[in-house]
Design an enzyme around this catalytic site. Structure first.
Site, PDB file in Angstrom:
ATOM      1  N   SER A 140      19.169  78.799  13.052  1.00  0.00           N
ATOM      2  CA  SER A 140      17.907  78.149  12.707  1.00  0.00           C
ATOM      3  C   SER A 140      18.058  77.442  11.365  1.00  0.00           C
ATOM      4  CB  SER A 140      16.804  79.202  12.598  1.00  0.00           C
ATOM      5  OG  SER A 140      15.620  78.633  12.077  1.00  0.00           O
ATOM      6  N   TYR A 154      14.247  87.564   9.640  1.00  0.00           N
ATOM      7  CA  TYR A 154      14.531  86.391  10.493  1.00  0.00           C
ATOM      8  C   TYR A 154      15.545  85.455   9.822  1.00  0.00           C
ATOM      9  CZ  TYR A 154      14.012  82.509  13.692  1.00  0.00           C
ATOM     10  OH  TYR A 154      14.285  81.515  14.613  1.00  0.00           O
TER      11      TYR A 154
HETATM   12  N1  LIG Z   1      11.246  77.441  18.611  1.00  0.00           N
HETATM   13  C1  LIG Z   1      11.606  77.254  17.352  1.00  0.00           C
HETATM   14  O1  LIG Z   1      10.866  76.647  16.527  1.00  0.00           O
HETATM   15  C2  LIG Z   1      12.969  77.732  16.895  1.00  0.00           C
HETATM   16  C3  LIG Z   1      13.475  77.201  15.686  1.00  0.00           C
HETATM   17  C4  LIG Z   1      14.731  77.607  15.266  1.00  0.00           C
HETATM   18  C5  LIG Z   1      15.449  78.523  16.004  1.00  0.00           C
HETATM   19  N2  LIG Z   1      14.939  79.032  17.158  1.00  0.00           N
HETATM   20  C6  LIG Z   1      15.756  80.007  17.895  1.00  0.00           C
HETATM   21  O2  LIG Z   1      15.982  79.508  19.200  1.00  0.00           O
HETATM   22  C7  LIG Z   1      16.282  80.596  20.080  1.00  0.00           C
HETATM   23  C8  LIG Z   1      15.508  80.408  21.372  1.00  0.00           C
HETATM   24  O3  LIG Z   1      14.117  80.507  21.095  1.00  0.00           O
HETATM   25  P1  LIG Z   1      13.041  79.570  21.780  1.00  0.00           P
HETATM   26  O4  LIG Z   1      12.441  78.752  20.714  1.00  0.00           O
HETATM   27  O5  LIG Z   1      13.582  78.907  22.976  1.00  0.00           O
HETATM   28  O6  LIG Z   1      11.938  80.677  22.158  1.00  0.00           O
HETATM   29  P2  LIG Z   1      11.313  81.145  23.574  1.00  0.00           P
HETATM   30  O7  LIG Z   1      10.837  79.971  24.340  1.00  0.00           O
HETATM   31  O8  LIG Z   1      10.347  82.218  23.216  1.00  0.00           O
HETATM   32  O9  LIG Z   1      12.573  81.777  24.322  1.00  0.00           O
HETATM   33  C9  LIG Z   1      13.174  82.966  23.843  1.00  0.00           C
HETATM   34  C10 LIG Z   1      14.147  83.485  24.883  1.00  0.00           C
HETATM   35  O10 LIG Z   1      14.757  84.689  24.362  1.00  0.00           O
HETATM   36  C11 LIG Z   1      14.644  85.721  25.330  1.00  0.00           C
HETATM   37  N3  LIG Z   1      14.539  87.031  24.707  1.00  0.00           N
HETATM   38  C12 LIG Z   1      13.672  87.422  23.737  1.00  0.00           C
HETATM   39  N4  LIG Z   1      13.831  88.720  23.489  1.00  0.00           N
HETATM   40  C13 LIG Z   1      14.806  89.163  24.321  1.00  0.00           C
HETATM   41  C14 LIG Z   1      15.387  90.438  24.560  1.00  0.00           C
HETATM   42  N5  LIG Z   1      14.984  91.548  23.909  1.00  0.00           N
HETATM   43  N6  LIG Z   1      16.378  90.547  25.486  1.00  0.00           N
HETATM   44  C15 LIG Z   1      16.780  89.449  26.173  1.00  0.00           C
HETATM   45  N7  LIG Z   1      16.254  88.219  26.006  1.00  0.00           N
HETATM   46  C16 LIG Z   1      15.261  88.091  25.088  1.00  0.00           C
HETATM   47  C17 LIG Z   1      13.375  85.366  26.125  1.00  0.00           C
HETATM   48  O11 LIG Z   1      13.463  85.899  27.451  1.00  0.00           O
HETATM   49  P3  LIG Z   1      12.604  87.116  28.055  1.00  0.00           P
HETATM   50  O12 LIG Z   1      11.301  87.185  27.312  1.00  0.00           O
HETATM   51  O13 LIG Z   1      12.477  86.770  29.505  1.00  0.00           O
HETATM   52  O14 LIG Z   1      13.509  88.302  27.818  1.00  0.00           O
HETATM   53  C18 LIG Z   1      13.466  83.850  26.183  1.00  0.00           C
HETATM   54  O15 LIG Z   1      14.279  83.456  27.264  1.00  0.00           O
HETATM   55  C19 LIG Z   1      15.930  81.861  19.303  1.00  0.00           C
HETATM   56  O16 LIG Z   1      17.120  82.477  18.861  1.00  0.00           O
HETATM   57  C20 LIG Z   1      15.107  81.364  18.124  1.00  0.00           C
HETATM   58  O17 LIG Z   1      15.223  82.211  17.012  1.00  0.00           O
HETATM   59  C21 LIG Z   1      13.713  78.652  17.623  1.00  0.00           C
END
Ligand SMILES: NC(=O)c1ccc[n+]([C@@H]2O[C@H](COP(=O)([O-])OP(=O)(O)OC[C@H]3O[C@@H](n4cnc5c(N)ncnc54)[C@H](OP(=O)(O)O)[C@@H]3O)[C@@H](O)[C@H]2O)c1
Length: 266
Positions: A140, A154
């Protein structure tokens, strides 16, 4: 089996689902994991029909220490190994550190740090032997700028993924294995709904700071193909990352003290 296989964690939503589509569109078979198996199965069917690739789905909660082994055993049982690993699963844990439960923080570290490091450790030997591998650790922008009050581990967990990716990137240089830390800023996914900061984040940040999950995953795919150690998608996030490096640390921390409340919950 001629086609290579890409394992994507957190493939049931957001950036992970976007990665699965991009990898399938480039001819990779995909192995999708997350907790919500019905979503994984629906995405698997979509990419199978659209791109003619083979798919595997495996439900796993990465907060459970045995989950990385369980996921890779599932691939082995189907005669497959991971040629690409997208360590993407993640979430935010709002709150002030001393007022949260240690069990929640420990589970957070397991998902955000231990599971991706273990998955990379388990697949790397095979990648080096076959002289082909791609690992993307979805970190991130938060890992490149000072930590904020709230969501305490985080930024720390993402900074670890950045440094880990850089070290691994150097260790496997010349082995045909590319390692990239992908450092997105605000991205439209379910992330802010899951951690309860949707209203806070969208009311206090301008729309031009945000990217779509497809743009972020596409940038990550291009970066790992080009073997870049760190990728920050989008001009606004690139500028913020560069500024954070250029100004003194105490100025950057002071900026975070005044701005962090716009997107972090204490
Ligand atoms: N969105 C942002 O603004 C942003 C910015 C920077 C970085 N990121 C990073 O991007 C990555 C993806 O996030 P996203 O934004 O795509 O969020 P998202 O739409 O909420 O997706 C998160 C994914 O992680 C999975 N997950 C969460 N907890 C889990 C667990 N205990 N075991 C297995 N799978 C788990 C969820 O699947 P299930 O709930 O089905 O398990 C889901 O598929 C993350 O690492 C996040 O920190 C996001």
């Amino acid at each position: 089996m001629d086609r290579k296989l890409a394992l994507v964690t957190g493939a049931s939503a957001g950036i992970g689902a976007a990665f699965a589509r991009i990898l399938a569109s480039h001819g990779y078979d995909v192995a999708l994991t997350a907790r919500r198996i019905e979503r994984l199965d629906a995405l698997a069917e979509e990419v199978r029909l659209r791109y003619g690739v083979e798919t595997l789905t495996v439900a796993a909660d990465l907060a459970e220490p045995e989950a990385p082994g369980h996921v890779l055993d599932h691939l082995t049982a189907h005669g497959r190994t991971a040629d690409v690993l997208i360590n993407n699963a993640g979430y935010g844990l709002p709150g002030t550190y001393s007022e949260t439960l240690w069990t929640d923080q420990a589970a957070f570290l397991q998902v955000m740090v231990t599971a991706p490091c273990e998955l990379a450790h388990r697949v790397l030997g095979g990648m080096r032997e076959r002289r082909f591998g791609r690992i993307v650790n979805v970190a991130s922008l938060a890992g490149l700028i000072p930590g904020a009050a709230g969501h305490t581990l985080y930024a720390a967990s993402k900074a670890l993924l950045v440094k880990f990716s850089q070290s691994l990137h150097l260790e496997v240089a010349g082995d045909g294995v590319h390692v990239t830390a992908l450092c997105p800023g605000f991205t439209y996914t379910e992330f802010h709904d899951v951690n309860g900061t949707r209203e806070l984040a969208s009311s206090s940040t301008p729309a031009w700071l945000w990217l779509g999950a497809d743009e972020v995953a596409a940038a990550g795919y291009e970066a790992v193909e080009a073997n870049r150690a760190v990728c920050v998608p989008g001009a606004p996030s690139k500028t913020i990352a560069a500024l954070a490096k250029a100004i003194p640390d105490d100025w950057a921390l002071a900026l975070m003290a005044s701005q962090g409340g716009r997107f972090r919950k204490t």
